[in-house]
Enzyme design. Structure first.
Site, PDB file in Angstrom:
ATOM      1  N   CYS A   2       0.843  -1.198   0.000  1.00  0.00           N
ATOM      2  CA  CYS A   2       0.000   0.000   0.000  1.00  0.00           C
ATOM      3  C   CYS A   2       0.880   1.250   0.000  1.00  0.00           C
ATOM      4  CB  CYS A   2      -0.907   0.003   1.223  1.00  0.00           C
ATOM      5  SG  CYS A   2      -1.729  -1.569   1.531  1.00  0.00           S
ATOM      6  N   ARG A  27       1.658   1.783  -7.379  1.00  0.00           N
ATOM      7  CA  ARG A  27       1.792   0.626  -6.494  1.00  0.00           C
ATOM      8  C   ARG A  27       0.562  -0.273  -6.531  1.00  0.00           C
ATOM      9  NH1 ARG A  27       5.810   1.193  -2.566  1.00  0.00           N
ATOM     10  NH2 ARG A  27       4.640  -0.014  -1.064  1.00  0.00           N
ATOM     11  N   TRP A  74      -4.158  -1.753  -0.546  1.00  0.00           N
ATOM     12  CA  TRP A  74      -4.256  -2.976  -1.342  1.00  0.00           C
ATOM     13  C   TRP A  74      -4.820  -4.016  -0.385  1.00  0.00           C
ATOM     14  CZ3 TRP A  74      -3.341  -4.914  -6.234  1.00  0.00           C
ATOM     15  CH2 TRP A  74      -3.162  -6.294  -6.346  1.00  0.00           C
ATOM     16  N   ASN A 100       0.810  -0.517   6.439  1.00  0.00           N
ATOM     17  CA  ASN A 100       1.185  -1.425   5.359  1.00  0.00           C
ATOM     18  C   ASN A 100       1.705  -2.703   5.987  1.00  0.00           C
ATOM     19  OD1 ASN A 100       0.650   0.637   3.613  1.00  0.00           O
ATOM     20  ND2 ASN A 100       2.769   0.985   2.995  1.00  0.00           N
ATOM     21  N   GLY A 101       1.338  -3.849   5.414  1.00  0.00           N
ATOM     22  CA  GLY A 101       1.822  -5.119   5.928  1.00  0.00           C
ATOM     23  C   GLY A 101       0.690  -5.991   6.410  1.00  0.00           C
ATOM     24  N   GLU A 482       8.925 -22.732 -15.909  1.00  0.00           N
ATOM     25  CA  GLU A 482       8.777 -21.315 -15.579  1.00  0.00           C
ATOM     26  C   GLU A 482       9.997 -20.516 -16.017  1.00  0.00           C
ATOM     27  OE1 GLU A 482       7.304 -17.670 -14.063  1.00  0.00           O
ATOM     28  OE2 GLU A 482       6.428 -19.493 -14.894  1.00  0.00           O
ATOM     29  N   LYS A 486       9.792 -17.299 -18.608  1.00  0.00           N
ATOM     30  CA  LYS A 486      10.282 -15.955 -18.283  1.00  0.00           C
ATOM     31  C   LYS A 486      11.219 -15.437 -19.374  1.00  0.00           C
ATOM     32  CE  LYS A 486       8.018 -14.807 -14.961  1.00  0.00           C
ATOM     33  NZ  LYS A 486       7.004 -15.493 -15.713  1.00  0.00           N
ATOM     34  N   GLU A 489       9.228 -14.546 -22.495  1.00  0.00           N
ATOM     35  CA  GLU A 489       8.339 -13.402 -22.309  1.00  0.00           C
ATOM     36  C   GLU A 489       9.054 -12.070 -22.487  1.00  0.00           C
ATOM     37  OE1 GLU A 489       4.757 -14.362 -19.199  1.00  0.00           O
ATOM     38  OE2 GLU A 489       6.770 -14.273 -18.369  1.00  0.00           O
ATOM     39  N   HIS A 505      14.929 -38.195 -26.797  1.00  0.00           N
ATOM     40  CA  HIS A 505      13.785 -38.490 -27.661  1.00  0.00           C
ATOM     41  C   HIS A 505      13.531 -37.343 -28.636  1.00  0.00           C
ATOM     42  CE1 HIS A 505      12.888 -42.141 -25.498  1.00  0.00           C
ATOM     43  NE2 HIS A 505      12.923 -41.470 -24.353  1.00  0.00           N
ATOM     44  N   LYS A 604      -0.993  -7.832 -18.546  1.00  0.00           N
ATOM     45  CA  LYS A 604      -0.879  -8.324 -17.174  1.00  0.00           C
ATOM     46  C   LYS A 604      -2.036  -9.228 -16.810  1.00  0.00           C
ATOM     47  CE  LYS A 604       1.161  -8.558 -13.195  1.00  0.00           C
ATOM     48  NZ  LYS A 604       2.377  -9.373 -13.113  1.00  0.00           N
TER      49      LYS A 604
END
Length: 609
Positions: A2, A27, A74, A100-101, A482, A486, A489, A505, A604
């Site tokens: 936040c 943010r 957030w 925040n947190g 993954e 990345k 992308e 193979h 996104k």
């Protein structure tokens, strides 16, 4: 996560706060609010939605107030709403806090406070802080905040304003960032530097366990023993855009480096009080339901799908229950064999992915219990699922997901442990051992991030290549998928991941002199077999970059380059091994001059099929 701004000076505080919050919009947030002293009376104005909604609510009147605090939220505990927006009051409306947190022990604190007669009006964990300050206050605002925070477990930056002290703001931090700024007869606190740049470039960087107090006489910093702390002023010479990124050249690198805190936040509050086991109080599944499921279906897209691949290994190994992992875009069209004895786990960073939503609705239609794993409170996935587990990764700005992935993977471990415990397939000692390994991950990630230069050097050597291959066995194969995604992308380099045993193979036809091959070697029971596959690559003159846990002579002997990870169990290794792959992709893209945060043709949140 936040955004926070606090101001004390001669300007109109509300205007300063609102402008500061607008600089922190990058943010991500779902509501905004301000608290200020108006002729000695503490007032709060807050609204769900964008800052523009709060702006309209405040109107054009002149506030004539010189002190206040502001916040963009957030959502974590409690969905986005006016009531859950910050700032929060205590019972007397004399103390207002922004935070925040995550307060891990908020439930037990709230229960105790309610037993003492405190009245709560929100669903948030933050509100307990205002009531704790109310109880602790004995005339000294700084000590009241300190005594309140001593009762808290979790991560926080907290800023406090009180009607009892109309000339000061106090704040403190543990894990989440906090800075204080020195202007011309005015003083500031904020969660991030951009909020201060229109007013000052002279700031103090606060450390964990410090309390900062703003008064008309200046800024006072003390530790939790109330001893003065001397700090040097840090002069910011970044431009405003770089300041939004905390000085990092790209949001993606910033978010990679935020993973220790993201993991800590997602794990926080989900451990038993003694820290030796896990608990998931937010879901409704009982022991009988968990024992009666005949299988689990994990459904997701892209990076979230790869987190589900890790989940499959973890569920099956720990809980001994069959698991299928499906691409959400294919799920409905293959007429899946699911029924009310199937748990369907829907994984989505945004909670709005169109294909994933369609899969969720298909599962509900067939009578399945649906459990969502998402990063966004109040998202469509969260609202329509039977249960939801939130990942507290915080907003991701970069299109390529990093910290959302690692927190999703962590939730797979938590669910796997829960199922194993309830189905009697794991001992208490085994659970404690895995939990102990998970608790070490944040610090181990920090160690890995200290190796950034080594990984950057590798990227500088190979950024001109046309192809990169990733190899792994077992859990390493899931992570290899993954790593390849990345790289594709953001660098636009052709990259493929293979289960290492499939190399012979057909894939070997693509291995020629100098082709980089990234070999993940963190699974002890499969290490010798993986090394055999590496030797097949070397026989074709490919170049091998190995990743292993600690020092492994087999890896050293077989590979051209070795990236060493901190020692951990092979089961937990995916939480560590993916980070060098994220960094490798990032530095490869940077060396090629790519638009890292906004790669071509990608979005996104994918809200179309």
């Amino acid at each position: 996560m936040c955004g926070i701004v606090g101001y004390l000076g001669s300007q109109d505080a509300v205007s300063v706060l609102m402008n500061g919050l607008k600089t922190l919009e990058y943010r991500g947030y779902d509501s905004a609010g301000v608290a200020y002293l108006n002729e000695g009376t503490l007032e709060v104005r807050k609204k769900m939605g964008r800052i523009a909604v709060l702006d309209d609510y405040l109107g054009t009147q002149q506030w004539h107030t010189q002190i206040g605090i502001g916040h963009t939220r957030w959502a974590t505990h409690g969905r986005p709403s006016d009531r859950n927006a910050h700032p929060h009051f205590d019972c007397t409306n004399k103390f207002a806090v922004v935070h925040n947190g995550i307060i891990e022990n908020f439930a037990e604190l709230r229960e105790r406070l309610q037993a003492n007669g405190h009245r709560f009006v929100s669903e948030t964990d933050t509100e307990v802080l205002a009531h704790l300050v109310e109880e602790a206050y004995r005339g000294n605002l700084r000590l009241a905040l300190r005594d309140a925070l001593l009762q808290v477990r979790g991560s926080y930056t907290v800023v406090l304003l009180s009607e009892h002290h109309p000339d000061r703001i106090v704040a403190s931090r543990k894990d989440n960032p906090l800075v204080a700024g020195i202007g011309d007869g005015e003083y500031f606190v904020a969660s991030d530097i951009p909020a201060l740049l229109p007013h000052t470039r002279d700031i103090y960087l606060l450390n964990a366990g410090e309390i900062v107090e703003l008064t008309p006489d200046g800024i006072n910093i003390v530790d939790f023993q109330d001893r003065p702390v001397h700090k040097e002023i840090f002069h910011v010479n970044w431009d405003a855009q770089a300041a939004e990124r905390g000085g990092y050249p790209h949001f993606m690198l910033k978010e990679i480096c935020e993973q220790p805190l993201a993991i800590q936040n997602t794990l926080g509050g989900r451990l038993t009080p003694d820290g030796s086991g896990i608990q998931l109080k937010e879901i409704s599944l009982n022991s009988e339901q968990i024992r009666n499921f005949s299988k689990v279906a994990i459904v997701a897209c892209g990076t979230a799908y790869h987190a589900g691949m890790v989940g499959k290994y973890v569920f099956e190994k720990l809980a001994r229950i069959p698991v299928e992992v499906d691409l959400a875009s294919e799920f409905r069209y293959r007429d899946p064999l699911i029924d009310p004895q199937t748990l369907v786990v829907i994984v989505s960073q945004s909670g709005e992915t169109a294909d994933t939503m369609a899969a969720l609705r298909e599962a509900r239609k067939r009578g399945c219990h649906v459990l969502a794993v998402t990063n966004v409170v109040g998202s469509s996935v969260a609202r329509e699922a039977d249960d939801v587990i939130y990942t507290w990764a915080g907003p991701e700005i970069a299109v390529a997901s990093t910290k959302a992935y690692t927190t999703q993977v962590l939730v797979m471990y938590l669910l796997g442990l829960l199922f194993a415990k309830e189905r009697g397939t794991i001992t208490q000692e085994q659970e404690s051992g895995i939990v102990a390994a998970l608790k070490k991950v944040p610090d181990q990630l920090k160690e890995i991030l200290e190796q950034k230069e080594q990984i950057q050097d590798l990227a500088e050597q190979y950024h001109d290549c046309q192809d990169v291959f990733f190899l792994g066995r077992g859990l390493d194969y899931a992570v290899a998928l993954e790593g390849a995604l990345k790289l594709k992308e953001i660098s636009y380099i052709h990259a493929e991941a293979y289960a290492a045993g499939e190399l012979k193979h057909g894939t070997l036809a693509l291995i020629v002199e100098g082709v980089p091959v990234v070999a993940l070697a963190t699974q002890d029971d499969l290490l010798e077999k993986l090394i055999s596959n590496v030797k097949e690559v070397k026989a074709r003159e490919g170049t091998v970059i190995g990743l292993c846990l600690g020092k492994q002579e087999l890896v050293d002997d077989a590979c051209d380059h070795v990236i060493r990870l901190p020692e951990t169990s092979s089961l937990v290794a995916p939480l560590l091994s993916v980070v060098p792959l994220q960094l490798f992709a990032y530095y490869m893209a940077a060396a090629r001059g790519c638009d890292i945060d906004k790669p071509r043709n990608l979005a996104k949140s994918v809200t179309v099929e």
